[in-house]
Scaffold this motif. Structure first.
Motif, mmCIF file in Angstrom:
data_model
loop_
_atom_site.group_PDB
_atom_site.id
_atom_site.type_symbol
_atom_site.label_atom_id
_atom_site.label_comp_id
_atom_site.label_asym_id
_atom_site.label_seq_id
_atom_site.Cartn_x
_atom_site.Cartn_y
_atom_site.Cartn_z
ATOM 1 N N GLY A 9 -50.116 -19.447 -5.950
ATOM 2 C CA GLY A 9 -50.299 -20.641 -6.777
ATOM 3 C C GLY A 9 -51.610 -21.341 -6.454
ATOM 4 N N PRO A 46 -48.039 -25.916 -13.537
ATOM 5 C CA PRO A 46 -48.026 -25.961 -12.072
ATOM 6 C C PRO A 46 -48.266 -27.379 -11.563
ATOM 7 C CG PRO A 46 -49.650 -24.379 -12.903
ATOM 8 C CD PRO A 46 -49.194 -25.187 -14.065
ATOM 9 N N THR A 88 -46.876 -24.533 -4.657
ATOM 10 C CA THR A 88 -47.058 -24.941 -6.054
ATOM 11 C C THR A 88 -45.741 -24.759 -6.790
ATOM 12 O OG1 THR A 88 -49.335 -24.175 -5.986
ATOM 13 C CG2 THR A 88 -48.355 -24.473 -8.172
ATOM 14 N N GLY A 133 -45.224 -22.413 -12.662
ATOM 15 C CA GLY A 133 -45.843 -21.076 -12.611
ATOM 16 C C GLY A 133 -45.327 -20.215 -13.743
ATOM 17 N N GLU A 174 -45.376 -16.781 -5.057
ATOM 18 C CA GLU A 174 -45.514 -18.182 -5.447
ATOM 19 C C GLU A 174 -46.035 -18.354 -6.876
ATOM 20 O OE1 GLU A 174 -47.284 -20.509 -2.267
ATOM 21 O OE2 GLU A 174 -48.031 -21.926 -3.754
ATOM 22 N N ALA A 175 -46.636 -17.320 -7.436
ATOM 23 C CA ALA A 175 -47.144 -17.403 -8.812
ATOM 24 C C ALA A 175 -46.023 -17.660 -9.814
ATOM 25 C CB ALA A 175 -47.870 -16.101 -9.171
#
Ligand code: FDA
Length: 398
Positions: free
Chosen positions: A172, A198, A344, A347, A371-372
């Motif tokens: 992120g 985000p 974050t 996403g 984390e994306a």
């Protein structure tokens, strides 16, 4: 002009040599796949190295889907069930990495986060034992992706690469100084996948206006309950020179939205003003201050005695003051932003992905992990557990 180097062909290309990218590469490599991992940093896993104060809180043994935020709270269940904390712990123990449980199921390295990174790199090397391989390519900048009948073509400052499968593990936006970028979101948009906006999470909150006066208490720490919306966390509060931090606030920040109050119980389970209600007790500001001092840190007690005294000394006024100290409302002006956010939230919209494999529903061969994706863990090892679980889910489908 020298001729462009030939494109290198692999079974799998992974963008991002962080937690998720490295475990996915090792797992796919050990399944006999020829994998290339591309990262724009000069070294892998920079976030792993600074995580958990340098000791990497690598998982949490009490991990359940309730420890994660997502637009779809069910999405993470299948990957989390497939690869659990005990699976990662088995790996840690196989590598003879000493670890300890700190608190609340949080597992940390005894020595250093380097142990976790070295373990992941060693697991990548083990791919050769199964006929696979993992090539780690650093300083790969200006990544661009195209897709054609043969699969995915990635161009970069380190040359061109092709493969039938592409795993996006570039994380992120948290901590741009460590190499965080929005590449995963750009690629998702390029391929028509939706993004949940985000926002910084696990992040200190900033106080402004008259609440800025609280920053004079910088350094004060006490156990509280922080409420944001319908979610609450009982942990430590830390007042900072900009506002509020500490585990309770970081946790609540993930659920807090601008304009909302953050409500704090300064003395969970305690009846602060009981001494004033005792028969024959004096009811005045000095006794009030003393009652607060008996329970709260001295500077906090003095500040609250000055700024939140009862409106009078009747039972009703004391009851109301007591309730106020258990439901103290702050209106933070914002967060300290991605530069200070541990993670974050938001996403890649999970509706665009298969929950068992992380593969894009509309783009076969394209995967998003870590984390994306719009899955965000609480503080305490949950974000790494998501990185591991989503990485393995994708790798088993490669
Ligand atoms: P991660 O961010 O680890 O990796 C992404 C990789 O992609 C990076 O190597 C980056 O260089 C690369 N990349 C990004 N953009 C690129 C581009 N445009 N081109 C090429 N490469 C690109 N969690 C936890 O569970 N326990 C903990 O103790 C901590 N502690 C902690 C401390 C601090 C200070 C932070 C900031 C975060 C944590 N976390 C944590 C969170 C945890 O570090 C995080 O959730 C995982 O590292 C996410 O793993 P990913 O692999 O998804 O992304």
């Amino acid at each position: 002009m020298p001729p462009a180097p030939p494109e290198r062909r692999f079974d799998v290309l992974i963008l991002g040599a962080g937690a998720a990218g490295l475990l996915s590469a090792a797992t796919a490599g050990q399944r006999g796949r020829r994998v290339a991992v591309l990262d724009h940093n000069a070294q892998p896993g920079r976030k792993i190295l600074i995580s958990g104060g340098g000791r990497c809180n690598f998982t949490n043994i009490h991990c359940t889907p309730a420890n994660f935020l997502s637009q779809n709270p069910h999405f993470a269940k299948s990957a989390l069930a497939l690869y659990q904390p005990r699976h990662f712990l088995e790996l840690v123990e196989r590598h003879r990495i000493p670890w300890h449980e700190k608190t609340l199921g949080q597992l940390f390295c005894d020595r250093s986060a380097h142990d976790i990174l070295n373990m992941l790199l060693a697991e990548c090397e083990r791919a050769s034992l199964s006929g696979g391989s993992v090539d780690l390519i650093y300083n790969a900048r200006s990544l661009a992706v195209e897709r054609d009948a043969a699969g995915f073509r990635v161009t970069s400052s380190q040359g061109g690469f092709t493969a039938p499968a592409l795993v996006v593990a570039t994380g992120g936006l948290s901590i741009p100084q460590l190499g965080a970028t929005g590449l995963a979101y750009d690629l998702a948009r390029q391929f028509g996948l939706a993004i949940i906006p985000p926002r910084p999470a696990l992040v200190p909150l900033v106080l402004g206006g008259i609440e800025a006066a609280w920053t004079a208490l910088s350094g004060v720490s006490t156990e509280i309950i922080a409420h944001a919306g319908r979610t609450q966390f009982r942990e430590k509060l830390l007042v900072t020179h900009r506002g509020l931090s500490g585990p309770a606030i970081l946790q609540a920040s993930s659920y807090w939205h601008a304009g909302q109050p953050l409500t704090i119980d300064f003395a969970p389970g305690r009846n602060l003003l009981a001494p004033l209600l005792a028969p024959g007790a004096r009811r005045d500001i000095a006794t009030f201050r003393q009652a607060l001092r008996a329970v709260l840190p001295q500077r906090l007690a003095a500040y609250l005695a000055e700024t939140a005294p009862p409106a009078g000394w009747s039972n009703a006024a004391l009851d109301s003051a007591e309730r106020g100290l258990h439901r103290y409302e702050f209106y933070p002006t914002g967060t300290e932003g991605f530069a200070k956010a541990e993670v974050t939230a938001g996403g890649i919209d999970t509706a665009a992905l298969h929950a068992r494999t992380m593969e894009a529903r509309t783009v076969p061969g394209l995967f998003f992990i870590g984390e994306a994706v719009d899955v965000t863990g609480h503080l305490g090892g949950f974000n790494f557990q998501w990185a591991w679980a989503s990485a393995v889910a994708a790798a088993r489908a490669l």
